[in-house]
Design an enzyme around this catalytic site. Sequence first.
Site, short mmCIF file in Angstrom:
data_model
loop_
_atom_site.label_atom_id
_atom_site.label_comp_id
_atom_site.label_asym_id
_atom_site.label_seq_id
_atom_site.Cartn_x
_atom_site.Cartn_y
_atom_site.Cartn_z
N ALA A 9 30.00 27.94 71.68
CA ALA A 9 29.81 26.57 72.16
C ALA A 9 29.76 25.57 71.01
O ALA A 9 29.10 24.55 71.10
CB ALA A 9 28.54 26.47 73.01
N GLY A 10 30.48 25.89 69.93
CA GLY A 10 30.63 24.91 68.86
C GLY A 10 31.64 23.85 69.29
O GLY A 10 32.00 23.75 70.46
N ASN A 24 38.94 32.49 63.07
CA ASN A 24 39.63 32.79 61.81
C ASN A 24 38.94 33.91 61.04
O ASN A 24 37.74 34.12 61.21
CB ASN A 24 39.69 31.53 60.94
CG ASN A 24 40.80 30.58 61.37
OD1 ASN A 24 41.91 31.01 61.66
ND2 ASN A 24 40.49 29.30 61.44
N HIS A 50 48.86 32.00 60.19
CA HIS A 50 48.12 30.75 60.31
C HIS A 50 47.49 30.48 58.96
O HIS A 50 46.27 30.56 58.78
CB HIS A 50 47.06 30.89 61.39
CG HIS A 50 46.33 29.61 61.71
ND1 HIS A 50 46.96 28.40 61.88
CD2 HIS A 50 45.00 29.37 61.89
CE1 HIS A 50 46.07 27.48 62.16
NE2 HIS A 50 44.87 28.03 62.16
#
Length: 420
Positions: free
Chosen positions: A122-123, A233, A288
């Site tokens: 929930a960042g 990431n 990425h």
Amino acid sequence: MSVVSVADVENANGVLVLGTRDILTPLAADRAKELNVRIERSGQPAKEVTSPVVAPSRPTVQFSAKAEPRAMPSFSAGAVQPEALSGALYRRGAPVPDRMRVRGDAASAARDDRPRSAVIGAGHVGAMTALRLAETSLFSRVTLVDIVPGLAAGLALDMWHSASLRGFTTRIEGSTDLSALEGARYIVMTAGRPRQPGMSRTDLTGVNAEIVGNVADGIRRYAPAAIVVVVTNPLEEMTHLMAKRTGFPSSRVIGMAGVLDSARFCSLVALEGIARPQDIEAIALGSHGAEMVIPLSLAKVQGRPLEQLIPKDCLAAIVERARDSGAEVVKLLQKGSAYFSPAESAASMVAAMVKGGSDLIAACVQSGGAYGVLDTRIGLPVRLGTDGVKEIVELPLQPDERAALAAAAGSIAKRISELG
């Protein structure tokens, strides 16, 4: 019948007598306790009356069935009757009477055949992803999960408060427990430590691998049929780990990177003033990160080759800026990382799957030897379907573009092997 308010309590002389049908609001009851005012009802047995502690300076106020009733709203046949309101009037957070409760139970959920989705973390990225998913109204429910007590639930409630303003019908809920994933068809994994200035994505490998591993175990247990979109990431490594720990088929674990990197490139090209971002066609493959590959031979602006519109050195600079855009945002923010465009990218992938499939996009998938590269997790052109990756699409890349893609696969495979 009358509604007894705080003012009535404050005007009482230690004793407040109510008629049998009079309604005492929760705030009035709380105020009575504070002022030591005894509450009695006409005809109530003495043993049920609380012990009096009388405040000497206040007059006694009596309410009875014979008293002049206050104006009350009319209720049509079959509607909730006024007495049902007595448990909830005038107090924030007061319990809602059962007959008035908005149903979110299993029975009502069963009548909504839209799929459920969930977002873990929930960042900023997770919260924005949950909101974007809810705003599509494609889902019966979006569940936001975070380990911090109250964070997911508070954000979910805040988002739901905007439903009438934004016009969406998807319910949003929050939880600290991975068991809340049960029934979710689509899950977006965003939990993990964000980058700080000076950090590369691979600097996050150790701490985020532990987080992803634990979450993957929960997904396998509570949502064994889910399709998972990974945002955490370092993207390729965490997508590999998610697939490995869940044991899901490779088509059901997809890394979100190519959609974001492609969008970044198109938006940066648009700054040159030649077209709007949505009029630019380009796709970002590879990793990425440093091994991102943007096949410029395929990039177009309203059908015209991009290489004919922008000088070669300028295009090279735009590619480099797109590759480093995440770090650029981190540096500018000084604390935290990008979240608007990553959330939009993840939500668009999930929405496309729910709608039955996507146009050609880039996503981190298991290559299966496509493009002649190593069988590893890498950004490739794909089409999505309701069950995840529908197909990997072969594009006519130039030899140097194929070589760059193969080199990216080799670097990614090495990092994944070091992950274990």
